[in-house]
Design an enzyme around this catalytic site. Structure first.
Site, mmCIF file in Angstrom:
data_model
loop_
_atom_site.group_PDB
_atom_site.id
_atom_site.type_symbol
_atom_site.label_atom_id
_atom_site.label_comp_id
_atom_site.label_asym_id
_atom_site.label_seq_id
_atom_site.Cartn_x
_atom_site.Cartn_y
_atom_site.Cartn_z
ATOM 1 N N GLU A 91 28.178 54.305 -4.944
ATOM 2 C CA GLU A 91 27.572 53.074 -5.450
ATOM 3 C C GLU A 91 27.994 52.819 -6.878
ATOM 4 O O GLU A 91 28.251 53.759 -7.630
ATOM 5 C CB GLU A 91 26.041 53.226 -5.502
ATOM 6 C CG GLU A 91 25.379 53.376 -4.184
ATOM 7 C CD GLU A 91 23.887 53.645 -4.356
ATOM 8 O OE1 GLU A 91 23.342 54.351 -3.513
ATOM 9 O OE2 GLU A 91 23.286 53.156 -5.341
ATOM 10 N N CYS A 332 19.349 54.932 -7.945
ATOM 11 C CA CYS A 332 20.742 55.191 -7.615
ATOM 12 C C CYS A 332 20.862 56.223 -6.504
ATOM 13 O O CYS A 332 20.125 57.193 -6.465
ATOM 14 C CB CYS A 332 21.462 55.671 -8.850
ATOM 15 S SG CYS A 332 23.190 55.487 -8.610
#
Ligand code: SAH
Ligand code: SF4
Length: 360
Positions: A91, A332
């Protein structure tokens, strides 16, 4: 394994073109596409002859990854889920600030070997390091998405970058290379969970990069509840390494502190943190926990405010991370976990989790 076109420096482009019988100005053209127009895909390098474009595509990963999903994560933050050449996922986040500046938050590994108990990034263990070229492609894909260069880069995505110095440091070199991406080191932050050997290597670069250390607790007993063995280092050693970094780089270190209700959010812990920060000339950045499932909770607003006051009462400088993204996509590592689950549900592969440190 194939090389990544994005990882080549200007002089490497020169020598590769010469070795393949292409004139020198072709290397300069490729360099312009990469370093100025921020385009990693030879198919779009329209002033190159077709046979050179084809050779580049054949010989290199160029690009090796693609944006699988772009998801709003609140506050104008966009999370990009990137699919790598081996079907792994990472990501990155595109984070605009009020002043028009944009920060990219980049990953350094697929999964994380540290495995902090509150963090989604390490939940399925560690898969592999990102290569220098992949780290640079993240940056380039982000630029393509944004339509321009970002202003700041923080390595606070998935992974412990200082366990991947062998690939991260060359990427930092390319990013700051005057014949490369020409970033000022002070616009690049590397965040670490306190991996001391990596912090000392980072200090040896003697560049004005920013170091952020995720301390999360002022004492080892509390820290042990948050970060498991064997990659947790003692607080005193971490602070000594932070001092070394400050002395060698000339930059103040930031201590990051993810606030977890009932674990590390007592005002006395804030005071102890403040005293450490003050003594080591470090700033404190408080990060209220974003839920990722599991046992931890974010403290109530008043509790966070009281903690910040306790830190500030010692004379230390303290900031609290403004809510950056909210809801499911904010933490995250969560998107990657979701993508893996979808893959596993579809029976594409099983998850194995080697927990080892590679390429120090
Ligand atoms: N591995 C490095 C960099 C990636 S994590 C490190 O640990 O510093 C970057 C920061 O995000 C760390 O400070 C980490 O504590 C924080 N973080 C990760 N997951 C979080 C969550 N769910 N809520 C709040 N902060 C989180
Ligand atoms: Fe790894 Fe950082 Fe997450 Fe800890 S907080 S598991 S070191 S990415």
């Amino acid at each position: 394994m194939k090389e990544f076109l994005a990882s080549l420096s200007a002089s490497e482009l020169d020598s590769r073109c010469a070795a393949s019988g292409f004139p020198k100005f072709r290397a300069a053209q490729i360099g312009q596409w990469l370093f100025e127009k921020l385009v990693p895909d030879p198919e779009q390098m329209l002033n190159l002859p077709k046979d050179l474009r084809r050779r580049l595509k054949e010989e290199f990963f160029a690009p090796s990854m693609k944006i699988a999903e772009a998801l709003p994560a609140g506050d104008n933050v966009t999370k990009l889920l990137l699919e790598l050449h081996d079907n792994e996922h990472i990501e990155m986040a595109v984070i605009p600030a009020g002043d028009g500046r944009v920060t990219f938050c980049l990953s350094t590994q697929v999964g994380c070997p540290v495995g902090c108990r509150f963090c989604a990034s390490g939940r399925n263990g560690f898969r592999r390091n990102l290569a220098c070229g992949e780290i640079l492609e993240e940056f380039l894909l982000g630029c393509g998405f944004l339509g321009r260069r970002c202003d700041n880069i923080v390595f606070m995505g998935i992974g412990e970058g200082l366990l991947n110095c062998g690939e991260l440091f060359p990427a930092l070199e390319r990013l700051t290379d005057q014949e490369g991406f020409r970033f000022a080191p002070r616009r690049i932050t590397v965040s670490t969970s306190g991996y001391v050997p990596g912090m000392l290597k980072f200090a040896e670069l003697e560049k004005e990069f920013v170091l952020a250390v995720s301390l999360h607790a002022p004492d080892d007993a509390t820290r042990a509840k948050i970060i498991p063995d064997p990659l947790r280092f003692p607080v005193a050693e971490i602070l000594r390494a932070a001092d070394t970094f400050r002395e060698r780089s000339g930059r103040l270190v930031t201590l990051e502190y993810t606030l977890l209700a009932g674990i590390n959010d007592a005002p006395e812990q804030g005071e102890a943190l403040g005293r450490l920060a003050f003594a080591h000339h470090a700033k404190v950045n408080l990060i209220p926990y974003n839920a990722t499932g599991g046992e931890f909770r974010r403290p109530a607003k008043e509790r966070i405010a009281a903690f910040a006051r306790a830190v500030a009462g010692t004379g230390a400088v303290v900031t609290c991370r403004v809510e950056r993204g909210s809801g499911r996509n904010a933490a995250c590592g969560q998107l990657r976990i979701d993508a893996e689950r979808r893959g596993a549900d579809a029976g594409e592969r099983s998850l194995n989790t080697p927990n080892e440190e590679k390429s120090k």
